[in-house]
Design an enzyme around this catalytic site. Structure first.
Site, PDB file in Angstrom:
ATOM      1  N   HIS A  85     -43.895   9.524 -11.017  1.00 50.94           N
ATOM      2  CA  HIS A  85     -42.547   9.314 -11.567  1.00 50.94           C
ATOM      3  C   HIS A  85     -42.067   7.874 -11.399  1.00 50.94           C
ATOM      4  O   HIS A  85     -41.183   7.430 -12.127  1.00 50.94           O
ATOM      5  CB  HIS A  85     -41.538  10.353 -11.044  1.00 50.94           C
ATOM      6  CG  HIS A  85     -40.960  10.084  -9.704  1.00 50.94           C
ATOM      7  ND1 HIS A  85     -41.360  10.745  -8.561  1.00 50.94           N
ATOM      8  CD2 HIS A  85     -39.983   9.236  -9.313  1.00 50.94           C
ATOM      9  CE1 HIS A  85     -40.647  10.312  -7.537  1.00 50.94           C
ATOM     10  NE2 HIS A  85     -39.806   9.400  -7.966  1.00 50.94           N
ATOM     11  N   ASP A 131     -47.334  14.721  -9.222  1.00 47.95           N
ATOM     12  CA  ASP A 131     -46.590  13.459  -9.081  1.00 47.95           C
ATOM     13  C   ASP A 131     -47.420  12.454  -8.288  1.00 47.95           C
ATOM     14  O   ASP A 131     -47.106  12.124  -7.147  1.00 47.95           O
ATOM     15  CB  ASP A 131     -45.233  13.729  -8.424  1.00 47.95           C
ATOM     16  CG  ASP A 131     -44.271  12.557  -8.582  1.00 47.95           C
ATOM     17  OD1 ASP A 131     -44.598  11.610  -9.323  1.00 47.95           O
ATOM     18  OD2 ASP A 131     -43.195  12.603  -7.950  1.00 47.95           O
ATOM     19  N   GLN A 221     -33.258   7.839  -2.132  1.00 49.92           N
ATOM     20  CA  GLN A 221     -33.537   7.054  -3.329  1.00 49.92           C
ATOM     21  C   GLN A 221     -34.190   5.715  -2.981  1.00 49.92           C
ATOM     22  O   GLN A 221     -33.686   4.980  -2.131  1.00 49.92           O
ATOM     23  CB  GLN A 221     -32.249   6.797  -4.124  1.00 49.92           C
ATOM     24  CG  GLN A 221     -31.659   8.029  -4.795  1.00 49.92           C
ATOM     25  CD  GLN A 221     -30.569   8.699  -3.985  1.00 49.92           C
ATOM     26  OE1 GLN A 221     -29.984   8.084  -3.118  1.00 49.92           O
ATOM     27  NE2 GLN A 221     -30.298   9.955  -4.273  1.00 49.92           N
ATOM     28  N   GLY A 222     -35.283   5.421  -3.652  1.00 53.32           N
ATOM     29  CA  GLY A 222     -36.019   4.185  -3.394  1.00 53.32           C
ATOM     30  C   GLY A 222     -37.193   4.370  -2.464  1.00 53.32           C
ATOM     31  O   GLY A 222     -38.044   3.486  -2.344  1.00 53.32           O
ATOM     32  N   ASP A 223     -37.238   5.503  -1.768  1.00 51.09           N
ATOM     33  CA  ASP A 223     -38.391   5.813  -0.910  1.00 51.09           C
ATOM     34  C   ASP A 223     -39.532   6.444  -1.714  1.00 51.09           C
ATOM     35  O   ASP A 223     -40.665   6.548  -1.211  1.00 51.09           O
ATOM     36  CB  ASP A 223     -38.000   6.776   0.217  1.00 51.09           C
ATOM     37  CG  ASP A 223     -37.110   6.126   1.266  1.00 51.09           C
ATOM     38  OD1 ASP A 223     -37.341   4.952   1.588  1.00 51.09           O
ATOM     39  OD2 ASP A 223     -36.189   6.804   1.752  1.00 51.09           O
ATOM     40  N   SER A 224     -39.257   6.887  -2.904  1.00 51.35           N
ATOM     41  CA  SER A 224     -40.264   7.556  -3.733  1.00 51.35           C
ATOM     42  C   SER A 224     -41.547   6.739  -3.838  1.00 51.35           C
ATOM     43  O   SER A 224     -41.516   5.511  -3.910  1.00 51.35           O
ATOM     44  CB  SER A 224     -39.723   7.787  -5.140  1.00 51.35           C
ATOM     45  OG  SER A 224     -39.014   8.986  -5.178  1.00 51.35           O
TER      46      SER A 224
HETATM   47  C1  4AZ Z   1     -35.709   9.267  -4.747  1.00 51.95           C
HETATM   48  O1  4AZ Z   1     -34.867   9.298  -5.642  1.00 51.95           O
HETATM   49  C2  4AZ Z   1     -35.714  10.375  -3.775  1.00 51.95           C
HETATM   50  N1  4AZ Z   1     -34.603  13.608  -0.155  1.00 51.95           N
HETATM   51  C3  4AZ Z   1     -36.706  10.432  -2.826  1.00 51.95           C
HETATM   52  C4  4AZ Z   1     -36.718  11.460  -1.918  1.00 51.95           C
HETATM   53  C5  4AZ Z   1     -35.747  12.430  -1.938  1.00 51.95           C
HETATM   54  C6  4AZ Z   1     -34.731  12.379  -2.876  1.00 51.95           C
HETATM   55  C7  4AZ Z   1     -34.715  11.348  -3.802  1.00 51.95           C
HETATM   56  C8  4AZ Z   1     -35.780  13.528  -0.932  1.00 51.95           C
HETATM   57  O2  4AZ Z   1     -36.524   8.352  -4.639  1.00 51.95           O
END
Ligand code: 4AZ
Length: 269
Positions: A85, A131, A221-224
């Site tokens: 993603h 993913d 958010q941003g850790d993905s």
């Molecule tokens: C993100 O948007 C995201 N709490 C990553 C991990 C989680 C939620 C969002 C899990 O990158």
């Protein structure tokens, strides 16, 4: 559905603004030593600061201007595992991989262009699974790589196992990115428990959940795209969740054992 948070293109477009905000936030935080100052929130949610010296395989995935929008893991000198993603809408000319840079506002480390982006061929959306993506770098990274699980290593996900999360993501849902790399540990959650949280969006063959039932510690958010490490090996990829660190809603990670043969085919290609 759930109002699920993913590192969407919206988040990516916000990355430049977030990176700037992070520097300003760090400066403001330095001033909060006064009596009565409220402790700053701890990003990843509930984590502590660390460095790319401690975790040399943790990579920033950035745009061409080196604004971080996802994480990744160096598994070979020219191969980085990240989330599919994170790569939606990206091209080999739109992304960079930055290694050895602890701070978002740093200029040190190694910046590489990407010569190939492999996205799992069945990937559609994070909540449907698959993913996973593998980037091939134009420049070899001079950093220690992370080992990753093989297909037979499914025991690593046993409920309650300690897993480590890492990233530059926001300190709370909708908050600011962390200028410094952060880390935390979270216990893996059983598939039945995670299905209880997320219903049919949780696909046990492709995903694994981790977090405390009371919440408080999570990726955001941003850790993905960044690593979920178990026993020092890459075992998951930060993928999605409802909000961040909410009680009853653990983080959802790509179950890497399911994809390790496919990843190896890319790493050795
Ligand atoms: C993100 O948007 C995201 N709490 C990553 C991990 C989680 C939620 C969002 C899990 O990158």
């Amino acid at each position: 559905m759930f109002g699920l948070d993913r590192a969407s293109r919206t988040v990516r477009r916000r990355a430049a603004a977030l990176a700037v905000t992070a520097a300003a936030t760090a400066a403001a935080t330095a001033l909060t030593g006064a009596p009565g100052a409220v402790a700053a929130p701890q990003p990843i949610v509930g984590g502590t600061t660390t460095t790319t010296t401690a975790y040399p395989f943790v990579m920033q995935i950035t745009d061409a201007s080196q604004n971080q929008f996802c994480g990744g893991t160096l598994v070979a000198p020219t191969k980085v595992v990240t989330a599919a993603h994170c790569m939606v809408g990206e091209t080999t000319s739109s992304v960079r991989v930055v290694g050895g840079r602890t701070y978002l506002n740093g200029t040190n480390g190694t910046v590489s262009r990407v010569s190939r982006i492999w996205i799992h061929p069945n990937y559609t959306t994070a909540t449907r699974g698959e993913d996973v993506a593998v980037l091939t770098l134009s420049t070899a990274m001079p950093y220690t790589t992370a080992p990753y699980v093989s297909a037979s290593d499914t025991a690593v996900y046993a409920a309650g196992t300690t897993a480590r999360i890492l990233g530059w993501g926001t300190t709370r849902s909708g908050g600011s990115s962390s200028n410094q790399l952060r880390t935390a540990t979270v216990p893996t959650v059983s598939d039945s428990s995670c299905a209880g949280s997320y219903g049919s969006s949780f696909v046990a063959a492709e995903m694994v959940c981790a977090g405390y039932s009371s919440g408080g510690v999570d990726t955001c958010q941003g850790d993905s795209g960044g690593p979920l490490l178990i026993g020092g090996r890459l075992a998951g990829i930060t993928s999605w969740g409802q909000g961040c660190a909410q009680a009853g809603y653990p983080g959802v990670y790509t179950r890497l054992t399911t994809f390790s043969s496919l990843v190896t085919a890319q790493v050795t290609s």
